[in-house]
Design a protein around this motif. Structure first.
Motif, PDB file in Angstrom:
ATOM      1  N   TRP B 426      -6.050  -2.223  -6.231  1.00  0.00           N
ATOM      2  CA  TRP B 426      -6.140  -1.830  -4.494  1.00  0.00           C
ATOM      3  C   TRP B 426      -6.830  -1.425  -3.612  1.00  0.00           C
ATOM      4  N   LEU B 487      -1.361  -5.853   8.350  1.00  0.00           N
ATOM      5  CA  LEU B 487       0.186  -5.919   7.627  1.00  0.00           C
ATOM      6  C   LEU B 487       0.425  -7.631   7.888  1.00  0.00           C
ATOM      7  N   LEU B 490      -2.149  -8.737   4.711  1.00  0.00           N
ATOM      8  CA  LEU B 490      -0.610  -7.751   3.608  1.00  0.00           C
ATOM      9  C   LEU B 490       0.265  -9.283   2.975  1.00  0.00           C
ATOM     10  N   VAL B 491       0.774  -9.661   3.957  1.00  0.00           N
ATOM     11  CA  VAL B 491       2.522 -10.348   3.589  1.00  0.00           C
ATOM     12  C   VAL B 491       1.321 -11.670   3.092  1.00  0.00           C
ATOM     13  N   GLY B 494      -0.121 -11.304   0.445  1.00  0.00           N
ATOM     14  CA  GLY B 494       0.747 -10.854  -1.552  1.00  0.00           C
ATOM     15  C   GLY B 494       1.694 -12.031  -2.088  1.00  0.00           C
ATOM     16  N   VAL B 529       9.706 -11.074   6.463  1.00  0.00           N
ATOM     17  CA  VAL B 529       9.023  -9.910   5.541  1.00  0.00           C
ATOM     18  C   VAL B 529       8.939  -8.841   6.943  1.00  0.00           C
ATOM     19  N   ALA B 533       9.126  -5.475   8.261  1.00  0.00           N
ATOM     20  CA  ALA B 533       8.176  -4.653   7.849  1.00  0.00           C
ATOM     21  C   ALA B 533       7.983  -3.535   9.713  1.00  0.00           C
ATOM     22  N   GLU B 572       3.961   2.073   5.258  1.00  0.00           N
ATOM     23  CA  GLU B 572       3.880   0.314   4.704  1.00  0.00           C
ATOM     24  C   GLU B 572       2.782   0.033   4.181  1.00  0.00           C
ATOM     25  N   VAL B 573       1.793   0.785   4.688  1.00  0.00           N
ATOM     26  CA  VAL B 573       0.436  -0.721   4.606  1.00  0.00           C
ATOM     27  C   VAL B 573       0.379   0.219   3.189  1.00  0.00           C
ATOM     28  N   THR B 576       2.140  -0.740   0.553  1.00  0.00           N
ATOM     29  CA  THR B 576       2.179  -1.979  -0.082  1.00  0.00           C
ATOM     30  C   THR B 576       0.999  -2.516  -0.995  1.00  0.00           C
ATOM     31  N   TRP B 579       1.199  -0.939  -4.503  1.00  0.00           N
ATOM     32  CA  TRP B 579       1.788  -2.301  -5.151  1.00  0.00           C
ATOM     33  C   TRP B 579       1.377  -3.125  -5.231  1.00  0.00           C
ATOM     34  N   LEU B 580       0.937  -3.738  -4.180  1.00  0.00           N
ATOM     35  CA  LEU B 580      -0.315  -4.621  -4.220  1.00  0.00           C
ATOM     36  C   LEU B 580      -0.779  -5.138  -6.097  1.00  0.00           C
TER      37      LEU B 580
END
Lengths: 243, 595
Positions: B426, B487, B490-491, B494, B529, B533, B572-573, B576, B579-580
């Protein structure tokens, strides 16, 4: 220093490495050999934490690579066959960046003698695009050695080097080994193994065929003959084919 | 010999088609192909099969000509010929750095040492280019079938495009070989360009002299409407020296612009004659040495293809120069800053804090000196500047993350090395995102500052948009901008980690309907997505403003809503990223890309 137990690597239905176990102690240099597709690179990449192992445990400098990858990676350095460098960073900036990542305090005190030893001090302000293949390789090595790793992995370390570069690379590996590093290298060049490695591990189709000191492995396949070359040993061990 | 070369071409083509069909067994290509096919059907083929254009085209083949078509086409022909003249002149004045005859590395390795005459090699390349010309002709026909000002039908359009593209290809080849010939004889590129420019200037001067001398410029009646003006322009383009210059180009365009089958057949003869003259010209250039330039080009092309296969685009990349560091990077501290430092070095040198400060100064000065005053013109200008910059900010937020790629997407070829670094996934990902976030946020802030300073509401809105409200809204947008950029990024990053094989094939070499479909799926997926979000933050903001406006006033309500949006987006950021990051630690590109 490096402890591998039951290592396996699968890509879908294909198994690249199966049930591999060995240890490398400080000061030892283990040569990974085998025909194309034997699983040498997959093994090295698993050991360096680049790809996850499908099964088994790997301990680097006492740290479990899967449980605490950050601690294990602090102790290791990986040198790919093709130097991976950042196009926009000069030699000096590469070292500055790596120092920050590994938290190497006063990195310039370490970097300057390292650049001198590798004979790239005069290229410190040049970009990778301005360096020859050999110089790039030296920069990659300097970056890897900056944090004084206790474990090193070399994937085909002599690829693309001229005779002088080969000589220096061999000397460099032996020097780190004498300093107490545990080293694993993969190569097709059997004369390199004879000159540099204390131990050898022969892989075929992802399985261990032989493992031990050079003398032990030679004795295993020499069939009582004397003066059998490592090349002959390799051919006998692998059955002379990839399959 | 040409049969052997033709065999090479056709076999390669067949194998390419077979491999493309075979790879449809992989879902990523199958779904891509389906999406691409659907796109083509709804955009082009449905129009032909059932749309008004298709019916009109079919009717035109048999029905009498509409009179307006007959009057429009001469103008279209003249303008088209003028465009072709421009394209041809560019080939001489600004020639491509590629050789006239381009061979691949394999072709050069096999054919140059082979007992093949140079004429055969030229014919081989010309024949080879026909495959792409035929495909391009079909594609152009799909587009031009929608043009209502054309006569003919799909078949005449396709053949017409083929004539135009083949002639242009022959001309470009001939021009490149002729330029090579001139260079061999010691004519410098500058001298060649000056000679051509001088010739062009003389032609333009003679044309102008003729137009002004003979026609005396457009009369009042000529500019009274579209029809008389079109007639006037057609007359200018068809007469005198310009008409003479455009004549061969009109011959080439003849089959494409034919009104019916008879006209098409009549136009084919002269067009083929022009092609034949070009072909003879190219063959006459067979003595020009093209091998060395072809070899250099083949090596460059091979290097570019190799770079694309590794995910490194070299297209439009400037020459790299060593630069001073963007800021001092201490040996110890947060590793994320090392990635910001590194990636800032890979951006344009002018993207720095100094430029940002200068631009802020310029905006303040411009606002002070040019946008002050109460006149109608100034107020209108303020409104235009305000809305333009706000729209600009929206574009930056929407499309900026696609363009600012100084993150993991650019560093994926170095994934092996990145994964050996002793930092959690991360943190590495956060570090990689910092540079595009900083750049895009800086741009958005500049746009918002300009809009906020320039915006001056009219009397009806002045009561609502008081200076204090405007400041709070501007600050809210400025505060939310970094998280919105993060965000989006990240999309996009991701997607490269979750679907690396899709990303690799969509970004890599080669094309085809399936790769186009993959890109479509990616784009739609990203939009969905992002909408998902942003929905919680948007709902929370509206609910809070609606509920608290009457209680605490507009300023506090906007501030409260902004705080809620910041908390939601930051959560959210953060989630994410975590998780990523986990995903990156387990990421195995070699496994994803295995066939």
């Amino acid at each position: 220093m490096i402890e591998v137990s039951g290592l396996a690597k699968r890509y879908g239905a294909f198994t690249a490495v199966r049930d591999l176990s060995f240890t490398v102690q400080p000061g030892e240099v283990l040569g990974l050999v085998g025909p194309n597709g034997a699983g040498k690179t997959s093994t090295l990449r698993c050991l360096a934490g680049i790809i996850p192992a499908s099964a088994g445990t790997i301990r680097v400098a006492g740290q479990d690579l899967a449980a605490d990858p950050v601690a294990a990676k602090r102790a290791l350095a990986f040198f790919p066959d093709e130097p991976r460098l950042f196009d926009y960073l000069t030699v000096r900036q590469h070292l500055n960046f790596v120092a920050r990542i590994y938290g190497v305090a006063d990195h310039e005190d370490i970097a300057e003698p390292l650049l001198e030893e590798l004979e790239i001090a005069d290229k410190a302000d040049q970009l990778p695009g301005e360096l020859s293949r050999g110089m790039k390789q030296k920069l990659a090595i300097a970056c890897g050695l900056l944090h004084s790793p206790r474990v090193m992995f070399f994937d085909e370390p002599l690829t693309g080097l001229d005779p002088l570069g080969i000589r220096r690379m061999k000397d460099s590996i032996l020097k780190r080994s004498r300093d107490g590093a545990a080293i694993v290298l993969s190569s097709h060049l059997l004369h390199l193994l004879e000159e540099v490695c204390s131990h050898v591990l022969i892989l075929k189709k992802g399985e261990k065929i032989a493992h031990g000191t050079l003398a032990e492995v030679s004795a295993q396949f020499a069939n009582g003959e004397t003066g059998v070359s490592l090349e002959e040993i390799f051919i006998r061990a692998t059955g002379g084919s990839e399959n | 010999m040409i049969r052997a070369l033709l065999y090479l071409r056709l076999t390669s083509l067949r194998n390419l088609v077979v491999s493309r069909i075979k790879r449809l067994r992989q879902p990523k290509y199958l779904f891509g192909a389906l999406a691409g096919a659907a796109y083509f059907y709804f955009i082009f083929f449905r129009q032909i099969n059932s749309g008004a254009t298709g019916r009109a085209a079919k009717k035109l083949a048999t029905a009498p000509l509409p009179t307006d078509l007959a009057t429009t086409l001469p103008l279209v022909a003249a303008l088209g010929a003028l465009a072709l003249l421009g394209v041809v002149l560019l080939a001489w004045i600004i020639p491509s750095d590629k050789p006239g005859l381009r061979f691949t590395e394999a072709e050069a390795a096999f054919l140059f040492p082979a007992p093949v005459t140079r004429r055969t090699l030229i014919n081989f390349k010309l024949l080879g280019s026909q495959f792409s010309i035929l495909f391009t002709s079909l594609f152009f026909t799909l587009i031009s079938n929608r043009w209502s000002f054309l006569g003919g039908n799909a078949l005449t359009h396709a053949l017409g495009w083929w004539v135009v593209l083949s002639t242009l290809n022959l001309h470009f080849t001939g021009a490149a070989l002729t330029i090579g010939h001139l260079v061999e004889r010691g004519v410098s590129p500058l001298r060649r360009r000056l000679t051509l420019l001088a010739g062009l200037l003389i032609a333009v001067a003679l044309t102008l002299a003729w137009v002004w001398g003979d026609i005396q410029g457009p009369a009042a009646a000529d500019v009274a409407g579209v029809a008389p003006f079109s007639h006037y322009v057609t007359g200018v383009l068809n007469g005198g020296l310009l008409g003479l210059l455009l004549w061969p180009f009109k011959l080439v365009l003849g089959p494409f612009l034919a009104l019916d089958t008879r006209g098409f057949l009549l136009a084919l003869g002269p067009a083929f004659l022009v092609m034949l003259v070009h072909y003879r010209w190219v063959l006459r250039m067979e003595s020009v040495s093209f091998e060395e330039a072809s070899l250099v080009h083949a090596e460059k092309r091979a290097a570019t293809v190799a770079a694309l296969r590794e995910g490194r685009s070299t297209l439009g990349r400037p020459v790299v120069k060593a630069r001073t560091a963007p800021f001092y990077l201490a040996d110890t501290g947060r590793p994320e800053l090392a990635f910001l430092w590194k990636n800032l070095l890979s951006t344009a040198p002018y993207l720095n804090i100094r430029t940002f400060a200068v631009l802020v100064g310029l905006i303040l000065v411009a606002n002070k000196w040019f946008l002050l005053g109460s006149g109608t013109d100034v107020r209108a200008l303020r409104l235009v500047v305000s809305f333009t910059t706000l729209i600009g900010a929206g574009y930056i937020l929407l499309f900026g993350p696609h363009l600012a790629r100084q993150d993991l997407r650019s560093d994926l070829p170095n994934a092996d090395i990145l994964k050996t670094y002793p930092i959690p996934g991360w943190q590495l990902l956060l570090g990689q995102l910092l540079t595009p976030v900083v750049i895009l946020t800086g741009l958005v802030w500049l746009a918002v500052l300009t809009a906020a300073l320039a915006f001056e509401p009219n009397r009806a809105l002045a009561a609502t948009f008081t200076p204090a409200v405007r400041v709070v809204i501007a600050l809210s947008i400025a505060a939310v901008a970094p998280l919105l950029c993060a965000l989006q990024l990240l999309v996009l990053n991701g997607a490269t980690l979750i679907f690396p094989a899709w990303f690799h094939s969509a970004r890599g070499h080669g094309g085809g309907i399936e790769v186009m479909g993959q890109r479509l799926i990616f784009f739609v997926g990203q939009l969905l997505v992002m909408l998902a979000a942003l929905l919680p933050a948007a709902l929370a903001a509206f609910a809070l403003i609606f509920a608290s406006l009457w209680l605490i006033g507009v300023l506090a309500a906007v501030a409260l809503a902004t705080t809620a949006v910041l908390v939601i987006l930051a959560t959210e950021v953060g989630l994410t990223l975590w998780w990523l990051g986990e995903r990156f630690e387990k990421f195995d590109l070699s496994a994803e890309l295995r066939p």
